[in-house]
Design an enzyme around this catalytic site. Sequence first.
Site, PDB file in Angstrom:
ATOM      1  N   CYS A 273       0.791  -1.240   0.000  1.00  0.00           N
ATOM      2  CA  CYS A 273       0.000   0.000   0.000  1.00  0.00           C
ATOM      3  C   CYS A 273       0.819   1.285   0.000  1.00  0.00           C
ATOM      4  O   CYS A 273       0.600   2.156  -0.845  1.00  0.00           O
ATOM      5  CB  CYS A 273      -0.905   0.039   1.222  1.00  0.00           C
ATOM      6  SG  CYS A 273      -2.229  -1.140   1.117  1.00  0.00           S
ATOM      7  N   LYS A 276       2.744   2.416  -3.216  1.00  0.00           N
ATOM      8  CA  LYS A 276       1.785   2.574  -4.309  1.00  0.00           C
ATOM      9  C   LYS A 276       0.905   3.815  -4.091  1.00  0.00           C
ATOM     10  O   LYS A 276       0.700   4.610  -4.997  1.00  0.00           O
ATOM     11  CB  LYS A 276       0.925   1.306  -4.355  1.00  0.00           C
ATOM     12  CG  LYS A 276      -0.120   1.306  -5.427  1.00  0.00           C
ATOM     13  CD  LYS A 276      -0.980   0.059  -5.356  1.00  0.00           C
ATOM     14  CE  LYS A 276      -2.128   0.263  -4.401  1.00  0.00           C
ATOM     15  NZ  LYS A 276      -3.228  -0.664  -4.552  1.00  0.00           N
TER      16      LYS A 276
HETATM   17  C1  UDX Z   1      -0.520  -0.466   5.714  1.00  0.00           C
HETATM   18  C2  UDX Z   1      -1.385   0.427   6.623  1.00  0.00           C
HETATM   19  O1  UDX Z   1      -0.986   0.252   7.976  1.00  0.00           O
HETATM   20  C3  UDX Z   1      -2.867   0.108   6.442  1.00  0.00           C
HETATM   21  O2  UDX Z   1      -3.644   1.013   7.222  1.00  0.00           O
HETATM   22  C4  UDX Z   1      -3.224   0.250   4.972  1.00  0.00           C
HETATM   23  O3  UDX Z   1      -4.590  -0.071   4.763  1.00  0.00           O
HETATM   24  C5  UDX Z   1      -2.322  -0.641   4.127  1.00  0.00           C
HETATM   25  O4  UDX Z   1      -0.945  -0.334   4.364  1.00  0.00           O
HETATM   26  P1  UDX Z   1       0.492  -2.912   5.806  1.00  0.00           P
HETATM   27  O5  UDX Z   1       1.118  -2.624   4.480  1.00  0.00           O
HETATM   28  O6  UDX Z   1      -0.129  -4.230   6.007  1.00  0.00           O
HETATM   29  O7  UDX Z   1      -0.631  -1.817   6.140  1.00  0.00           O
HETATM   30  O8  UDX Z   1       1.654  -2.782   6.882  1.00  0.00           O
HETATM   31  P2  UDX Z   1       2.083  -1.929   8.147  1.00  0.00           P
HETATM   32  O9  UDX Z   1       2.002  -2.805   9.327  1.00  0.00           O
HETATM   33  O10 UDX Z   1       1.435  -0.607   8.222  1.00  0.00           O
HETATM   34  O11 UDX Z   1       3.640  -1.737   7.806  1.00  0.00           O
HETATM   35  C6  UDX Z   1       4.096  -1.157   6.578  1.00  0.00           C
HETATM   36  C7  UDX Z   1       5.602  -1.087   6.576  1.00  0.00           C
HETATM   37  O12 UDX Z   1       6.056  -0.083   7.486  1.00  0.00           O
HETATM   38  C8  UDX Z   1       6.299  -2.357   6.978  1.00  0.00           C
HETATM   39  O13 UDX Z   1       7.458  -2.549   6.194  1.00  0.00           O
HETATM   40  C9  UDX Z   1       6.649  -2.097   8.429  1.00  0.00           C
HETATM   41  O14 UDX Z   1       7.684  -2.907   8.893  1.00  0.00           O
HETATM   42  C10 UDX Z   1       6.992  -0.633   8.379  1.00  0.00           C
HETATM   43  N1  UDX Z   1       6.852   0.098   9.651  1.00  0.00           N
HETATM   44  C11 UDX Z   1       5.664   0.175  10.297  1.00  0.00           C
HETATM   45  C12 UDX Z   1       7.953   0.777  10.171  1.00  0.00           C
HETATM   46  O15 UDX Z   1       9.045   0.728   9.590  1.00  0.00           O
HETATM   47  N2  UDX Z   1       7.817   1.462  11.332  1.00  0.00           N
HETATM   48  C13 UDX Z   1       6.629   1.540  12.003  1.00  0.00           C
HETATM   49  O16 UDX Z   1       6.590   2.192  13.059  1.00  0.00           O
HETATM   50  C14 UDX Z   1       5.523   0.881  11.472  1.00  0.00           C
END
Ligand code: UDX
Length: 461
Positions: A273, A276
């Site tokens: 997400c 993109k």
């Molecule tokens: C994300 C959004 O959280 C969600 O609300 C949306 O609908 C889709 O995109 P997701 O892609 O499943 O969800 O993952 P998320 O848990 O948010 O993590 C995204 C990335 O950020 C991961 O690589 C994660 O490791 C990283 N991340 C997350 C960080 O580096 N630091 C953080 O504090 C949180």
Amino acid sequence: MKIIVVGTGFVGLPHAAVMAEYGHEVYAYDIDATRVAAYKTGEAEEIERYVNEPGLVSAIQETMGRYLFFTSDITDVVEGTDVFFFCLNTPPKRDGSTDLSYYTNAGHTVAKLLAERKDKKRVVLVNKSTVPVGTARLLQNIMNEHNVENFGVASNPEFLAQGNAVDGSRKPDRVVVGADTEEDFQIIRRIYAQFVNHVRIRYLETTPETSESIKYVANNLLLTYISFWNGVGARIAETFPNIRMEDLKIGVTSDSRISTWGSYVSNGAGGSCFGKDIQSMIYQLNQAGRRTDLLQAVYNINEYQKVYLIDRAIHEAGFNFNQKTVALLGLAFKKRTNDMRDSAALKVVEALLAKGVTSIRAYDPLAADAAQSYWFNPEKNHLFERITYFNSAKEAISGSDAVYVSTDWEEFRGLSHTIDTTVQPPYLVIDGRRMIPDAQTLVDRGYDFLPVGGMFMKGKR
Ligand code: UDX
């Protein structure tokens, strides 16, 4: 209420199952008949081959045949349907714009069927996928093209994170509904009766365009939080001595105005997400002639963060990657998934190969197959043949000159012990996820340590 969910991937399948749990009559429709056949078996292994989410299999098993039905042909079930939820792939194109072809194809299929239905009762066509602002109108035009009568369009974005899709569907923070008429709001209120007037869940009714924007602004803000911490918080702790990253986080986020989410510093955020959606928002605003400086900066910061530690290894740790063997721990974009989309590991591998690494010893508890099929492509760089996959962190580390931790799998927390018993100093440990709590012990034993959000520590030798 009678619901048809169009598209049964990561968004559609959990949504269909949860709607069925609430007693609606739900038809989960997908053009992929093989996928539908797999779901119909009700077996965990078959379902999880397509969507692997905690709680999903039991939600399907408990509702299938009573409230939940799978089909690859909706011709006979369109009659009497109250709401269609469109949950389709909207992949990015090269220029950052959104490929809406799955979406428009499904729109035409549904429109043809709706044009021929006998009952002319109100039907609402709802977008759940993340789609560019204005896509509800696109759907409206498709329906008009086919002379569909008595319909409304609406936007109701999902905000699900991977690994939390079922729980997130059952207990969302908010339900955002963008529609044009009171009649359509009412129909959707009946679908979401359990969320309307809920004490904790915010139920917001607005215009379709506002609703579509909420999804983009939310995701872009979340990526901005992460990039702020990676590009500012972590940077400070990497630059000045004696700063404790975890204390810095607590001290800053104790302010009730400041989010704690996003303060987990990393080697960049990946997934299906964030990258993109920010590119799509940049594209949409640029197309309208607007400047997007902040969004572009956030995007660049996040992409650079994925290779930043390799630069630091060269310049701060004095490590020369040429002719070296590197263990790469974690391939997925985050823990508990096998998803490689936009994963930092993809960029790390490219950077390591460009620096002349002769062998990459990779380990990931779930994502090795996905990674292999991604990299094993003869048209791609033959250098990818330098990657070998192992069944444990210990095996991957064995015989390497350095280790790079790229994903936050919990099992990596005990890594210092594995390193200590597997390889001898001098050896470089690069921690892209702050997974190693007892780094000082490693340093005392002679290992070099380079963490995100901390200064380089030279091993005592
Ligand atoms: C994300 C959004 O959280 C969600 O609300 C949306 O609908 C889709 O995109 P997701 O892609 O499943 O969800 O993952 P998320 O848990 O948010 O993590 C995204 C990335 O950020 C991961 O690589 C994660 O490791 C990283 N991340 C997350 C960080 O580096 N630091 C953080 O504090 C949180």
